[in-house]
Design an enzyme around this catalytic site. Structure first.
Site, PDB file in Angstrom:
ATOM      1  N   LYS A 101       0.837  -1.199   0.000  1.00 22.96           N
ATOM      2  CA  LYS A 101       0.000   0.000   0.000  1.00 22.96           C
ATOM      3  C   LYS A 101       0.874   1.253   0.000  1.00 22.96           C
ATOM      4  CE  LYS A 101      -0.420  -0.024   5.056  1.00 22.96           C
ATOM      5  NZ  LYS A 101      -1.346  -0.023   6.205  1.00 22.96           N
ATOM      6  N   TYR A 126      14.381  31.497   4.129  1.00 21.69           N
ATOM      7  CA  TYR A 126      13.166  32.217   4.493  1.00 21.69           C
ATOM      8  C   TYR A 126      13.152  32.553   5.983  1.00 21.69           C
ATOM      9  CZ  TYR A 126      10.988  31.143  -0.015  1.00 21.69           C
ATOM     10  OH  TYR A 126      10.684  31.075  -1.350  1.00 21.69           O
TER      11      TYR A 126
END
Length: 373
Positions: free
Chosen positions: A40, A268
């Site tokens: 999965k 940033y």
């Protein structure tokens, strides 16, 4: 999403490591016990189709996925082995699942009633294979009482469009050194299944942790997941019974380096300011690739040396402090080994205060997967 094949950043998947992990567990299983590989979430980020092929070669006899689309991907890739969808699907998809020989997890009798109506209309050539999920303490999906279970079993026995192929549960704490809750779930499982007059083809309770540390519970099938990828289900709480080999590495290259002086800031928010003259390198990977923003202050390996990530991880790039200047194109290891040093997913997860499952599954499709060995 576009795959970044023209950027020097990639996930490297070691097929031999996958094979060795899966084969090691297959050889430990009791006679008559099968291993279904859990692929999965794109094989826990490793690539579902590629992992399934290796697992098949290593002795897996079937596969488990989370949603129907993942099962259909395997069928489209040519896999004919049994596939179990572990999540609840839509009843209207029952005819498609029957046609594709994909087994459904069922957690309520009303689902069976609705699916039977769709199957009666579609009249597929084969019945829908059903695995009844039991909620013994996970609190997620499944039948909780003997009455609920026997009602569902009776319904299956009287409707030819449905076949009772399997029954299972999922343990919430099989990866914990404290076995108290685990034993409570085992007792609940035993109470519920004692009501069965006949066992279905597959009876399974074992995820990776259960199979590794509670093999007596395995019955005739195990759902082998994270350990197949070389990751310890418990993190570091319990040693694995054999050496697990991590199959995933993450590498890139320096695309730029520059010198900054004391007082200059990086990234940033200007959250990092140089205290002295130093070299800064830029690596083309960021949180859009699944490399967590919270990894600021963690490290990567350059030329076998740990180099700190400085400033905030950007969407597509990050910056590191270098011991000296390096040429553009110098290899950067974000997960894996370089010389005598190694960075593991577990180490990253600890830094991020999460689990390695989350990090592995979080790598986006923009990162190309390269398969070796």
């Amino acid at each position: 999403m576009v795959v970044g094949v023209h950027r020097p950043t990639q996930l490297v998947i070691d097929r031999q490591a996958l094979h060795d992990n899966i084969q090691a567990e297959v050889t430990r299983l009791a006679s008559g016990c099968e291993l279904f590989m859990v692929v999965k979430a794109n094989g826990y980020g490793h690539g579902a189709v590629q992992v399934a092929q290796v697992a098949k070669e290593a002795g897996a006899t079937g596969f488990c996925v989370a949603i129907l689309d993942e099962a259909l991907e395997l069928r489209a890739a040519g896999f004919n082995e049994p596939i179990l969808v572990l999540g609840v699907t839509e009843p209207e998809d029952a005819p498609l699942m029957a046609q594709q020989h994909i087994s459904a997890t069922v957690a309520a009798t009303d689902w069976l009633v609705a699916a039977d109506a769709y199957l009666a209309l579609a009249q597929p050539t084969a019945p829908l294979q059903v695995h009844l999920g039991l909620d013994t303490g996970m609190g997620r999906i499944g039948f909780k009482t003997t009455t609920e279970l026997t009602t569902a079993v009776s319904y299956l026995a009287t409707h030819a469009t449905l076949n009772f192929e399997g029954i299972f549960t999922h343990f919430a704490t099989a990866d914990s050194p404290d076995e108290t809750y685990f034993k409570q779930q085992v007792a609940k499982w035993q109470t519920l299944t004692a009501a069965l007059k006949e066992r279905p083809r597959y009876v399974h309770v074992s995820n990776s942790a259960t199979s590794l540390w509670h093999a007596a519970c395995n019955d005739n099938m195990v759902r082998f997941g994270v350990a197949g990828y070389g990751l310890n289900p418990s993190g570091t709480a319990i040693p694995a019974p054999y050496a697990l080999k991590p199959a995933l590495s993450l590498t890139s290259q320096l695309v730029h380096s520059k010198q900054v002086v004391a007082g200059e800031s990086v990234g940033y928010g200007a959250t990092y300011t140089a205290q002295q003259t130093e070299w800064v390198g830029t690596v083309p990977i960021g949180y859009a690739d699944g490399y967590e923003r919270r990894l600021q202050g963690f490290h990567v390996l350059v030329d076998g040396q740990a180099c700190e990530i400085i400033g905030r991880v950007c969407m597509d790039q990050l910056m590191i402090r270098l011991p000296h200047d390096y040429a553009r194109g110098t290899r950067v290891t974000l997960i894996g080994r370089d010389g005598d040093h190694v960075i593991t997913l577990q180490e990253m997860a600890d830094y991020c205060q999460t689990i390695h499952y989350e990090l592995a599954c979080g790598f986006t499709s923009r990162l190309p997967r390269v398969y070796r060995h």
